[in-house]
Write an enzyme that holds these catalytic residues in place. Structure first.
Site: not given
Ligand SMILES: NC(=O)c1ccc[n+]([C@@H]2O[C@H](COP(=O)([O-])OP(=O)(O)OC[C@H]3O[C@@H](n4cnc5c(N)ncnc54)[C@H](O)[C@@H]3O)[C@@H](O)[C@H]2O)c1
Length: 257
Positions: A140, A153
């Site tokens: 991130s 986080y």
């Molecule tokens: N959305 C943003 O703005 C953003 C920005 C920077 C980084 N991220 C990172 O992107 C990644 C995806 O996040 P997102 O925003 O798409 O959220 P999201 O919740 O839609 O996706 C995360 C996925 O991970 C799965 N998950 C959670 N815990 C788990 C576990 N213990 N085992 C297996 N699967 C698990 C969830 O079920 C979900 O499908 C994450 O690592 C998040 O930190 C997101």
């Protein structure tokens, strides 16, 4: 990039929703065989939807990445991996002044999934990879900077970059590249939940905060998962064969470092 990913085996953790689902769909559209690993029991529904949309082979593996036996079992069903996207992660506020019992439980949970879980999946995936394979970890822009109230986080996303750089050194001699994508704000469920918390802290509306965050970028609105997914394809392509150990911001220029 024509035929770049045809019949390649691509494994995406956190593939049920958000960025992971969009990344999996993007590879499937390019003709890859995609494996979705996710703790959400409905992951098979996402796999079926992507398969119907793209005609690709999409397999769902229900697995909590923080549980070693679960990870071992999931990866035992995959023969070879060309591309591994370590994307699953959780996001929650952990203000330092939260009562310690609840705060500590949240802190540990985030570390367990975002760091230990990522490490466990990397260790399993790596055994199925050979020269020419590529790994991308989702960190991130908060893995390079910080926002208040998200200590666990932020720390976990900094740790993801430490993992990435270490593995780039360890696996480089075997011809395996390891990089990270650092998304900025992407419209997904957890991100919009964090936005709500931050807007509450600042005493402004979610809409006005979203507008301000967009204005801090060099262009455009807050990205969609589909937008950010394209950066993963770029990084695992032959055009990036000399790129390893790098943390690439996919943030429309929100963080200029
Ligand atoms: N959305 C943003 O703005 C953003 C920005 C920077 C980084 N991220 C990172 O992107 C990644 C995806 O996040 P997102 O925003 O798409 O959220 P999201 O919740 O839609 O996706 C995360 C996925 O991970 C799965 N998950 C959670 N815990 C788990 C576990 N213990 N085992 C297996 N699967 C698990 C969830 O079920 C979900 O499908 C994450 O690592 C998040 O930190 C997101």
């Amino acid at each position: 990039m024509q035929q770049e990913y045809k019949n390649k085996n691509v494994v995406v953790t956190g593939g049920f929703s958000g960025i992971g689902k969009a990344v999996a769909t993007a590879y499937a559209q390019e003709g890859a065989n995609v494996f979705l690993i996710d703790a959400n029991p409905a992951v098979a529904e996402t796999a079926n939807a992507i398969a119907a949309q793209t005609q690709a082979k999409v397999i769902a593996l229900h697995c909590d990445i923080s549980v070693e036996s679960c990870v071992n079992e999931a990866f035992s069903t995959i023969d070879a991996i060309d591309i591994f996207i370590a994307n699953a992660g959780i996001e929650a506020a952990t203000p330092i002044d939260e009562p310690m019992a609840a705060g500590l439980a949240n802190f540990r949970k985030i570390m367990d999934v975002n760091i230990t879980g990522t490490f466990l999946t990397l260790a399993s995936a790596r055994k199925k990879m050979s020269a020419g394979a590529s790994i991308v970890i989702t960190s991130s822009i908060w893995g390079k900077t910080a926002v208040p109230d998200f200590s666990a986080y932020n720390a976990s996303k900094h740790a993801n970059l430490g993992l990435m750089r270490t593995l780039a050194k360890e696996l480089g001699p075997q011809g395996i590249r390891v990089n990270a994508i650092c998304p900025g704000w992407v419209k997904t469920g957890p991100a919009m939940e964090s936005l709500k918390i931050m807007a509450g802290e600042k005493g402004c509306s979610e809409e006005s905060l979203l507008k301000r965050l967009s204005e801090e970028q060099c262009f455009g609105d807050v990205q969609s998962p589909e937008d950010v997914a394209l950066s993963y394809l770029m990084l695992t392509s032959r055009y990036a064969i000399n790129v390893t150990g790098q943390a690439i911001n996919a943030d429309r220029g929100a963080l200029l470092v």
